[in-house]
Design a protein around this motif. Structure first.
Motif, PDB file in Angstrom:
ATOM      1  N   ALA A  27      18.957 109.335   9.240  1.00 63.06           N
ATOM      2  CA  ALA A  27      18.656 110.229   8.126  1.00 63.06           C
ATOM      3  C   ALA A  27      19.773 110.262   7.079  1.00 63.06           C
ATOM      4  O   ALA A  27      19.561 110.774   5.971  1.00 63.06           O
ATOM      5  CB  ALA A  27      18.405 111.641   8.649  1.00 63.06           C
ATOM      6  N   CYS A  28      20.921 109.708   7.406  1.00 62.88           N
ATOM      7  CA  CYS A  28      22.022 109.652   6.442  1.00 62.88           C
ATOM      8  C   CYS A  28      21.824 108.536   5.423  1.00 62.88           C
ATOM      9  O   CYS A  28      22.544 108.464   4.423  1.00 62.88           O
ATOM     10  CB  CYS A  28      23.353 109.446   7.176  1.00 62.88           C
ATOM     11  N   GLY A  29      20.881 107.636   5.676  1.00 62.89           N
ATOM     12  CA  GLY A  29      20.620 106.520   4.781  1.00 62.89           C
ATOM     13  C   GLY A  29      19.347 106.711   3.984  1.00 62.89           C
ATOM     14  O   GLY A  29      18.777 107.806   3.928  1.00 62.89           O
ATOM     15  N   VAL A  30      18.884 105.619   3.383  1.00 60.60           N
ATOM     16  CA  VAL A  30      17.715 105.691   2.502  1.00 60.60           C
ATOM     17  C   VAL A  30      16.489 104.985   3.084  1.00 60.60           C
ATOM     18  O   VAL A  30      15.420 105.010   2.474  1.00 60.60           O
ATOM     19  CB  VAL A  30      18.038 105.080   1.116  1.00 60.60           C
ATOM     20  N   ARG A  31      16.635 104.365   4.233  1.00 59.13           N
ATOM     21  CA  ARG A  31      15.493 103.677   4.833  1.00 59.13           C
ATOM     22  C   ARG A  31      14.510 104.687   5.427  1.00 59.13           C
ATOM     23  O   ARG A  31      14.784 105.880   5.499  1.00 59.13           O
ATOM     24  CB  ARG A  31      15.967 102.693   5.915  1.00 59.13           C
ATOM     25  N   PHE A  48      13.752 108.506   6.566  1.00 57.60           N
ATOM     26  CA  PHE A  48      14.231 109.096   7.814  1.00 57.60           C
ATOM     27  C   PHE A  48      14.801 110.494   7.580  1.00 57.60           C
ATOM     28  O   PHE A  48      14.698 111.371   8.446  1.00 57.60           O
ATOM     29  CB  PHE A  48      15.293 108.193   8.449  1.00 57.60           C
ATOM     30  N   ARG A  49      15.383 110.720   6.416  1.00 55.75           N
ATOM     31  CA  ARG A  49      15.918 112.041   6.085  1.00 55.75           C
ATOM     32  C   ARG A  49      14.798 113.081   6.094  1.00 55.75           C
ATOM     33  O   ARG A  49      14.943 114.171   6.674  1.00 55.75           O
ATOM     34  CB  ARG A  49      16.568 111.987   4.701  1.00 55.75           C
ATOM     35  N   GLU A  50      13.646 112.742   5.496  1.00 53.29           N
ATOM     36  CA  GLU A  50      12.520 113.671   5.462  1.00 53.29           C
ATOM     37  C   GLU A  50      11.902 113.837   6.846  1.00 53.29           C
ATOM     38  O   GLU A  50      11.494 114.940   7.235  1.00 53.29           O
ATOM     39  CB  GLU A  50      11.475 113.149   4.473  1.00 53.29           C
ATOM     40  N   LEU A  51      11.833 112.746   7.597  1.00 53.49           N
ATOM     41  CA  LEU A  51      11.335 112.821   8.970  1.00 53.49           C
ATOM     42  C   LEU A  51      12.183 113.792   9.788  1.00 53.49           C
ATOM     43  O   LEU A  51      11.651 114.628  10.535  1.00 53.49           O
ATOM     44  CB  LEU A  51      11.353 111.427   9.608  1.00 53.49           C
ATOM     45  N   ARG A  52      13.496 113.713   9.636  1.00 53.54           N
ATOM     46  CA  ARG A  52      14.382 114.609  10.400  1.00 53.54           C
ATOM     47  C   ARG A  52      14.159 116.064   9.997  1.00 53.54           C
ATOM     48  O   ARG A  52      14.101 116.951  10.869  1.00 53.54           O
ATOM     49  CB  ARG A  52      15.837 114.209  10.191  1.00 53.54           C
ATOM     50  N   GLU A  53      14.048 116.329   8.709  1.00 54.45           N
ATOM     51  CA  GLU A  53      13.823 117.703   8.249  1.00 54.45           C
ATOM     52  C   GLU A  53      12.538 118.267   8.842  1.00 54.45           C
ATOM     53  O   GLU A  53      12.506 119.405   9.335  1.00 54.45           O
ATOM     54  CB  GLU A  53      13.756 117.741   6.723  1.00 54.45           C
TER      55      GLU A  53
END
Length: 573
Positions: A27-31, A48-53
């Motif tokens: 989630a720290c990246g843009v993929r 992945f950032r949105e998935l984690r949220e």
């Protein structure tokens, strides 16, 4: 826009303590993940950032709803963002996700409800989550099992108070995996975080994943190859991935290749043999291959989940060579849910390698059969053991065999399961005190490579679907006049090279008309639980062979049937 293939975040190859920690890093990246409609048009980029949220929000809801660590939460494995968020939300909450199949694999509403009911009873979840469109079936299964059922939209409206998320340990269970064929006799494979991450690191190592890799998948997320190989691996190895739903692939198989062509960075994609087969068959002579497709960047065309047929692979090469597909891109592999997924992987670039083996050896033939005309079968090389995995071939007495001697495949490694959920007897039957797993598959080693020649535990695998013969036999036993031991189910290869289920049934009636009626009833019963047509043969009583302990021997029944020693009744079609 789809999530990018490249990322400034340094790639880590599944070197995490838990799968939740892996998502934290990704989630720290843009993929991320990307979902497409039936024609391959992007409908939802999902970084992945949105998935984690979304997953953390789901974890808060679950905890507020009373879900505790080590509880099971079942969820229908639809290829959509909601499933991905719920899966990881359950993990963050310390519970165990239990992915369950969609109804497309079963022969009707009642069969699907029955299937869910058996797996719900086995996994004993506190909650079943499902898409709203499956309310009538999944809701009925939950009610029958006495558990709460919630559709995803309803779940999303629950309160989301922040809570302290439990800290998972590497040895904790991450999820339960059921085979798609686990109907009457389900085995929930308990997979720990450390086993999962070890196997996911082996994926990236075996496929030589690099910065420019991107993945495309249509594989279902309730199957280990789809869930582990094409959802959890992209998260743990930070690979942007593009998805088609499995049912959309089934309707328009070439959309898979269109998506690979359109997404120029795509280099990784897996399929069972039948996926390549149906694409090669769908291409017409009028199609301008070179204009429509560009498969030149596809460097890992993985193949697993069923027996690999070299003739099909060659047909695919012939069909798509003009689109730039390279035969050396094929990457055969061997795996099973009990080992998390991967057991062996072919080194990239080596393609399909076959050896010809006498059929009498494959069937356990004796030396006295040497005078018979020799027939050979092409056996595909399934690669070298995955990193940290050991493979041994043993005889019936457990003695290790030399190279090129056919025996049972045993495997050992950090990614082998801790056991079947709440089934100590089944666990002891296949996992010894030294952590060697008896896969039940037959194969042999040759110069460090594994060749698989037979099925796991009599399992029937058709078009990537696992069918337990016991399930088919049980279904036939429900027809009046038959009992346990009267039926033997196994797979056979048709003259066209395709596999199909076959069912031998001991029949006591001498009336030809009644035999025909029974045969039709058996066909319909098997179709109802599997969604497949099958070959049904009625045979005389006391025909089916037994082991020394009196158990039905499906393998011997199959060999006797194929050799002509079992003669079915002649019934007019």
């Amino acid at each position: 826009m789809p999530t990018p293939t490249a990322d400034e975040l340094p790639r880590r190859f599944a070197d995490f303590q838990t799968i939740g920690e892996a998502l934290d890093y990704a989630a720290c990246g843009v993929r991320g993940l990307n979902f497409h409609d039936p024609r391959g048009v992007l409908t939802r980029p999902y970084p992945f950032r949105e998935l984690r949220e979304d997953a953390i929000a789901a974890a808060y809801r679950l905890i507020a709803h009373g879900v505790k660590p080590a509880d099971r939460v079942a969820l229908i494995a639809e290829t959509v963002p909601e499933f991905a968020a719920l899966f990881f939300g359950i993990v963050y909450a310390g519970a165990w996700p239990v992915p369950l199949p969609l109804p497309t694999s079963f022969g009707g509403r009642d069969s699907y409800i029955d299937q869910l009911g058996v797996q719900l009873k086995s996994s004993d979840p506190v909650l079943l989550l499902f898409p709203a469109e499956l309310m009538s079936m999944a809701g009925a299964a939950a009610e029958a099992a006495g558990i709460e059922g919630l559709d995803w939209e309803g779940f999303a409206t629950l309160p989301t108070p922040e809570a302290s998320l439990p800290a998972a340990a590497p040895g904790d269970i991450a999820y339960l995996q059921y085979s798609s064929g686990s109907t009457r006799f389900p085995h929930g494979v308990a997979v720990t975080h450390q086993a999962l991450l070890n196997n996911l690191a082996a994926h990236s190592h075996g496929m030589e994943v690099c910065e420019t890799d991107r993945c495309v998948s249509w594989l279902p997320w309730y199957h280990d190859m789809g869930l582990v190989g094409c959802l959890l691996s992209p998260v743990a190895n930070q690979v942007s991935t593009d998805y088609l739903k499995t049912e959309d692939f089934a309707r328009r198989p070439l959309a898979w290749l269109d998506l690979i062509s359109r997404n120029q960075g795509t280099t990784l994609s897996y399929s069972p043999t039948f996926g390549y087969d149906i694409c090669a068959r769908r291409i017409s002579s009028q199609t301008n291959i070179a204009e429509r497709f560009d498969l030149s960047r596809w460097r890992v065309a993985g193949n697993g989940a069923d027996m690999i047929r070299p003739d099909v692979m060659q047909s695919f090469v012939d069909a798509f060579a003009d689109a730039g597909f390279n035969a050396s891109s094929f990457l055969p592999s061997y795996g099973l849910a009990e080992a998390t997924l991967a057991v062996s992987i072919m080194p990239p670039g080596e393609g399909i390698v076959v050896e010809l083996v006498e059929e009498r050896l494959l069937a356990g033939g004796a030396e006295s059969e040497r005078d018979r005309p020799q027939r050979y079968r092409a056996i595909v090389n399934c690669g070298r053991p995955a990193r940290d995995m050991e493979i041994a071939i043993r005889d019936e007495d457990g003695q290790e065999l030399a190279d090129r001697q056919i025996g049972k495949v045993h495997v050992r490694g950090p990614s082998v399961m801790v056991g079947y959920f709440r089934d100590e007897e089944a666990t002891k039957a296949c996992l010894d005190a030294d952590s060697w797993l008896d896969t039940g598959d037959m194969g042999y080693m040759s110069d460090g490579y594994i060749y698989i020649v037979g099925r796991a535990k009599d399992m029937i695998i058709i078009n990537g679907r696992n069918l337990w013969p016991q399930d088919i036999e049980w279904a036939v036993e429900q027809i009046p006049g038959f009992k346990a031991g009267d039926i033997a189910a196994f797979s056979i290869t048709t003259p066209g090279g395709e596999e199909t289920p076959a069912v031998l049934v001991q029949c006591r009636t001498s009336d030809t008309e009644e035999r025909g009626r029974l045969r039709d009833a058996i066909r319909e019963r098997v179709r109802a639980i599997t969604g497949m047509n099958c070959v049904v043969e009625l045979v005389p009583p006391r025909t089916l062979p037994r082991t020394s302990s009196g158990k039905l021997s499906r393998a011997k029944a199959r060999n006797l049937y194929l050799s002509g020693e079992i003669q079915p009744y002649d019934i007019a079609a």
